[in-house]
Design a protein around this motif. Structure first.
Motif, PDB file in Angstrom:
ATOM      1  N   GLU A 255       0.894  -1.198  -0.018  1.00  0.00           N
ATOM      2  CA  GLU A 255      -0.055  -0.043   0.071  1.00  0.00           C
ATOM      3  C   GLU A 255       0.747   1.229   0.063  1.00  0.00           C
ATOM      4  N   VAL A 256       0.236   2.269  -0.674  1.00  0.00           N
ATOM      5  CA  VAL A 256       0.865   3.516  -0.754  1.00  0.00           C
ATOM      6  C   VAL A 256       0.108   4.504   0.661  1.00  0.00           C
ATOM      7  N   ASP A 257       0.341   4.707   1.770  1.00  0.00           N
ATOM      8  CA  ASP A 257      -0.442   5.354   2.622  1.00  0.00           C
ATOM      9  C   ASP A 257      -0.518   6.747   2.523  1.00  0.00           C
ATOM     10  N   SER A 258       0.504   7.498   1.810  1.00  0.00           N
ATOM     11  CA  SER A 258       0.519   8.883   1.756  1.00  0.00           C
ATOM     12  C   SER A 258       1.230   9.235   0.557  1.00  0.00           C
ATOM     13  N   LEU A 259       0.783  10.421  -0.090  1.00  0.00           N
ATOM     14  CA  LEU A 259       1.362  11.116  -1.066  1.00  0.00           C
ATOM     15  C   LEU A 259       0.944  12.559  -0.680  1.00  0.00           C
ATOM     16  N   GLU A 260       2.209  13.279  -0.607  1.00  0.00           N
ATOM     17  CA  GLU A 260       2.227  14.723  -0.388  1.00  0.00           C
ATOM     18  C   GLU A 260       3.084  15.669  -1.321  1.00  0.00           C
ATOM     19  N   ARG A 261       2.568  16.711  -1.759  1.00  0.00           N
ATOM     20  CA  ARG A 261       3.378  17.552  -2.499  1.00  0.00           C
ATOM     21  C   ARG A 261       3.666  18.811  -1.626  1.00  0.00           C
ATOM     22  N   SER A 262       4.728  19.240  -1.652  1.00  0.00           N
ATOM     23  CA  SER A 262       5.268  20.480  -0.997  1.00  0.00           C
ATOM     24  C   SER A 262       6.391  21.253  -1.791  1.00  0.00           C
ATOM     25  N   ARG A 263       6.549  22.359  -1.268  1.00  0.00           N
ATOM     26  CA  ARG A 263       7.658  23.192  -2.121  1.00  0.00           C
ATOM     27  C   ARG A 263       8.906  23.071  -1.225  1.00  0.00           C
ATOM     28  N   ASP A 264      10.226  22.841  -2.100  1.00  0.00           N
ATOM     29  CA  ASP A 264      11.385  22.870  -1.434  1.00  0.00           C
ATOM     30  C   ASP A 264      12.459  23.955  -2.043  1.00  0.00           C
ATOM     31  N   GLY A 265      13.511  24.116  -1.733  1.00  0.00           N
ATOM     32  CA  GLY A 265      14.280  25.040  -2.384  1.00  0.00           C
ATOM     33  C   GLY A 265      14.610  24.926  -3.779  1.00  0.00           C
ATOM     34  N   PHE A 266      14.296  23.779  -4.530  1.00  0.00           N
ATOM     35  CA  PHE A 266      14.516  23.218  -5.671  1.00  0.00           C
ATOM     36  C   PHE A 266      13.248  23.203  -6.737  1.00  0.00           C
ATOM     37  N   GLY A 267      11.995  23.318  -6.080  1.00  0.00           N
ATOM     38  CA  GLY A 267      10.855  23.231  -6.691  1.00  0.00           C
ATOM     39  C   GLY A 267       9.840  22.465  -5.940  1.00  0.00           C
ATOM     40  N   TYR A 268       9.372  21.235  -6.283  1.00  0.00           N
ATOM     41  CA  TYR A 268       8.523  20.490  -5.353  1.00  0.00           C
ATOM     42  C   TYR A 268       9.208  19.147  -5.101  1.00  0.00           C
ATOM     43  N   ARG A 269       8.642  18.906  -3.724  1.00  0.00           N
ATOM     44  CA  ARG A 269       9.184  17.616  -3.152  1.00  0.00           C
ATOM     45  C   ARG A 269       7.842  16.936  -2.973  1.00  0.00           C
ATOM     46  N   LEU A 270       8.135  15.576  -3.341  1.00  0.00           N
ATOM     47  CA  LEU A 270       7.002  14.471  -3.346  1.00  0.00           C
ATOM     48  C   LEU A 270       7.450  13.530  -2.183  1.00  0.00           C
ATOM     49  N   SER A 271       6.467  13.304  -1.095  1.00  0.00           N
ATOM     50  CA  SER A 271       6.450  12.696   0.066  1.00  0.00           C
ATOM     51  C   SER A 271       5.839  11.473  -0.300  1.00  0.00           C
ATOM     52  N   VAL A 272       6.396  10.138   0.125  1.00  0.00           N
ATOM     53  CA  VAL A 272       5.577   8.899  -0.352  1.00  0.00           C
ATOM     54  C   VAL A 272       5.960   8.130   1.295  1.00  0.00           C
ATOM     55  N   GLY A 273       4.666   7.598   1.626  1.00  0.00           N
ATOM     56  CA  GLY A 273       4.669   6.582   2.694  1.00  0.00           C
ATOM     57  C   GLY A 273       4.301   5.119   1.968  1.00  0.00           C
ATOM     58  N   LEU A 274       5.495   4.340   2.213  1.00  0.00           N
ATOM     59  CA  LEU A 274       4.966   3.037   1.557  1.00  0.00           C
ATOM     60  C   LEU A 274       4.767   1.755   2.852  1.00  0.00           C
ATOM     61  N   VAL A 275       3.843   1.058   2.557  1.00  0.00           N
ATOM     62  CA  VAL A 275       3.355  -0.024   3.374  1.00  0.00           C
ATOM     63  C   VAL A 275       4.114  -1.261   2.847  1.00  0.00           C
ATOM     64  N   THR A 276       5.032  -2.108   3.595  1.00  0.00           N
ATOM     65  CA  THR A 276       5.813  -3.198   2.918  1.00  0.00           C
ATOM     66  C   THR A 276       4.935  -4.597   3.515  1.00  0.00           C
ATOM     67  N   ASP A 277       5.431  -5.682   3.331  1.00  0.00           N
ATOM     68  CA  ASP A 277       5.030  -6.959   3.796  1.00  0.00           C
ATOM     69  C   ASP A 277       6.163  -7.552   4.817  1.00  0.00           C
ATOM     70  N   SER A 278       7.332  -6.742   4.890  1.00  0.00           N
ATOM     71  CA  SER A 278       8.357  -7.393   5.924  1.00  0.00           C
ATOM     72  C   SER A 278       8.962  -6.073   6.235  1.00  0.00           C
ATOM     73  N   VAL A 279       9.607  -6.295   7.402  1.00  0.00           N
ATOM     74  CA  VAL A 279      10.510  -5.349   7.917  1.00  0.00           C
ATOM     75  C   VAL A 279      12.170  -5.160   7.419  1.00  0.00           C
ATOM     76  N   GLN A 280      12.286  -6.416   6.669  1.00  0.00           N
ATOM     77  CA  GLN A 280      13.433  -6.395   5.744  1.00  0.00           C
ATOM     78  C   GLN A 280      13.896  -5.108   5.200  1.00  0.00           C
ATOM     79  N   PRO A 281      15.153  -4.616   5.136  1.00  0.00           N
ATOM     80  CA  PRO A 281      15.580  -3.565   4.371  1.00  0.00           C
ATOM     81  C   PRO A 281      15.269  -3.827   3.117  1.00  0.00           C
TER      82      PRO A 281
END
Length: 122
Positions: free
Chosen positions: A19-45
């Motif tokens: 699942e992707v639990d959040s998508l958010e756009r914000s401004r940063d010093g270069f333009g736009y930043r996309l923040s993404v929250g990922l839900v995974t099926d395991s805690v493995q890196p």
């Protein structure tokens, strides 16, 4: 804000993302930043290959060009959610510029250098 098919594309590109639990756009010093929250099926890196697919999928699917992509991931546990480390995987993705973000998360820039010019998805 229009994020196109990013959430569906990510769960298809990397099967461990449930699942992707959040998508958010914000401004940063270069333009736009996309923040993404990922839900995974395991805690493995994540492996470098998995993280590379995540970033490239975002780059090819998002209907606007992100200057920065910030990613955090977590796996559900019986009590809450455990952070999933993305930092080691990001270290192998030259020439992306990587900084730490959150618990095990990363913030990335210089996607053009790795994936080529951004173009609007068809």
């Amino acid at each position: 804000m229009n994020y196109g098919d990013v959430a569906d594309a990510l769960t298809s590109a990397v099967p461990r993302i449930t699942e992707v639990d959040s998508l958010e756009r914000s401004r940063d010093g270069f333009g736009y930043r996309l923040s993404v929250g990922l839900v995974t099926d395991s805690v493995q890196p994540f492996s470098s290959d998995e993280l590379d697919r995540v970033i490239e999928t975002i780059w090819q699917t998002l209907p606007w060009e992100p200057a920065t992509i910030e990613l955090v991931a977590g796996a559900p546990t019986a009590e809450d959610e455990e952070p999933v480390d993305l930092r080691a995987a990001a270290a192998g993705l030259e020439p992306l510029t990587v900084t730490d973000a959150g618990q095990g998360g990363v913030s990335l820039t210089d996607m053009r250098a790795r994936y080529g010019e951004w173009t609007e998805p068809e």
